[in-house]
Design an enzyme around this catalytic site. Sequence first.
Site, PDB file in Angstrom:
ATOM      1  N   LYS A   1      -3.913  10.630   4.820  1.00  0.00           N
ATOM      2  CA  LYS A   1      -3.474   9.910   6.012  1.00  0.00           C
ATOM      3  C   LYS A   1      -2.402  10.780   6.677  1.00  0.00           C
ATOM      4  CE  LYS A   1      -4.189   6.678   2.519  1.00  0.00           C
ATOM      5  NZ  LYS A   1      -5.584   6.508   2.629  1.00  0.00           N
TER       6      LYS A   1
ATOM      7  N   LYS B   1       3.200   4.354  -1.273  1.00  0.00           N
ATOM      8  CA  LYS B   1       3.288   5.229  -2.446  1.00  0.00           C
ATOM      9  C   LYS B   1       4.594   5.998  -2.345  1.00  0.00           C
ATOM     10  CE  LYS B   1      -1.327   4.545  -1.870  1.00  0.00           C
ATOM     11  NZ  LYS B   1      -2.000   4.049  -0.673  1.00  0.00           N
TER      12      LYS B   1
ATOM     13  N   HIS C   1       0.818  -1.207   0.000  1.00  0.00           N
ATOM     14  CA  HIS C   1       0.000   0.000   0.000  1.00  0.00           C
ATOM     15  C   HIS C   1       0.856   1.263   0.000  1.00  0.00           C
ATOM     16  CE1 HIS C   1      -3.385   2.570   1.778  1.00  0.00           C
ATOM     17  NE2 HIS C   1      -3.902   2.043   0.696  1.00  0.00           N
TER      18      HIS C   1
END
Length: 394
Positions: A295, A115, A113
Site C-alpha cells: 500500500k 501494522k 488494520h
Amino acid sequence: MNAEFLPGNRLTLLNSGREYFPALLAAIEAARVEIFLETYIFADDAAGHAVAGALAAAARRGVRVNVIVDGFGGRNFAADFQAGLDAAGVRTMAYRPEIGRFHLKRHRLRRLHRKLAVIDGRIAFVGGINITDDDNAPEEMRPRYDYAVRVEGPTLGQIHHAVRRMWEIVRWANFKRRFRLDPPASPCCAIAGTQHAAFLIRDNIRHRNDIQHAYIEAIDAARDDILIANAYFLPGVRFGRALLAAARRGVRITVLLQGKTDHPLLRYATQALYAAALQAGLRIFEYEKSFLHAKVAVIDGEWATVGSSNIDPFSLLLAKEANLFVRDREFAAELKSSLEQAMADGGRELRPAELAAASWHARLLRWFSYGLVRTALRVAGYDRRHGPDFTPED
C-alpha cells in the site's frame, strides 16, 4: 487534520518480510524500557514464533511489552500464543474480538488494520506487513510482496502517541484496568537525520479522512507522474476525480495492482473499472509474480507514502489504518526504483484491446462483483458519495 511534516528523521525502507523481520527482531532484542506492537494478523508460523519469542524474552528481562491483535484477523492468536506470552509477562489484548457469527454490519467491519511497532520511544516501524511469513500463502502466490519503514526522529513522537492512545482505548473496551500505562519513559524524539515525514491515522472520530485527504492533496498538486501500488484498489468519488483531473492535465499515472489475490470478489470489482481508467489515460499493471500486498505511492519524485491503508472503501471508510508520508527525494527515488523493478520482474500491463476481447461471462463476473461490493457498502451504511467514481465497463 492535515499532515504535519517534521524534519530531522532517518527513514529506512524495508522490502517485505525478508528485510522487515530482521530489523524488527533486532529492535525488540535491544529494547530496555517498553514495546508497543499492533498487527492485524499474528500467524502461527516461523515469523510469528520468532516475534513472539523475542517479545517474551524482552518481557522476562523487565521490558513492558504491550501487544494488540485484531480480533478477526488474529482470531487464532489467543490459542496459538496467549499462554506463552502471558507466562512471560507480555500484556496482550484483542481489538473487537469475534463473538459468535460475523455479520455484515458497519460496527463489525471496523477492524484494526494497522501494522505498527514502537520500541523505547526511539524506533518505530510503519507499513503493511503483518506478523506472518512471506511464504505463508498458497504455493502459487509466494512470496508476499510488501513494504514497511523503520523510523527514527521527531515523527516518531506522532507514532508513539498513536499507539499509546490505541492501547488506552482498547484497554477500556476490554475492561483491562490493570493494563494502565506508565507515563512515557523519556522525551521523544531526538533529531536523527534530514528527512521530512508525517504520520497519519484513519479512525471514526477526529481522523476519518486524514489519509484520503493526504493522498488527494498530493494528487491535486502532481505535475509529472504518479505511481501507486495497492493491493485492493477501488477508489471513491473524490479520489477517482482527483486521478482523472491529474490525467487530464497531463500527469503520467501508473497503477500496480494484484494479479494474484486472496479476495477475488474485490479484484473482479476493480477490473470492472479498468476500461474507463485506461480510456482516461491511466496505465494499469497487474503483478503476477506473487502476492502483492503493498500500500504505497510515489508522486513527482519527492512525495511518498507507505502504510496499511488500501485504496478501497473498506480501508478508507471503515478500518483503523496508519500511513507514513514522506517528502524526501532520496526516499521517493528508492521506493520508485523498487516498484519499477517489481513491475519489470513480475508486472503485466493491461491493454484496451485485451479488455475488449474479454468473454461475455468474464464481463458479467466483473459487473456482478462490482454490484456486490456496492451492495455491501450500502448494507454497511455508505451511499453513492463513497462509491467508486469510474464508470464500470458495459
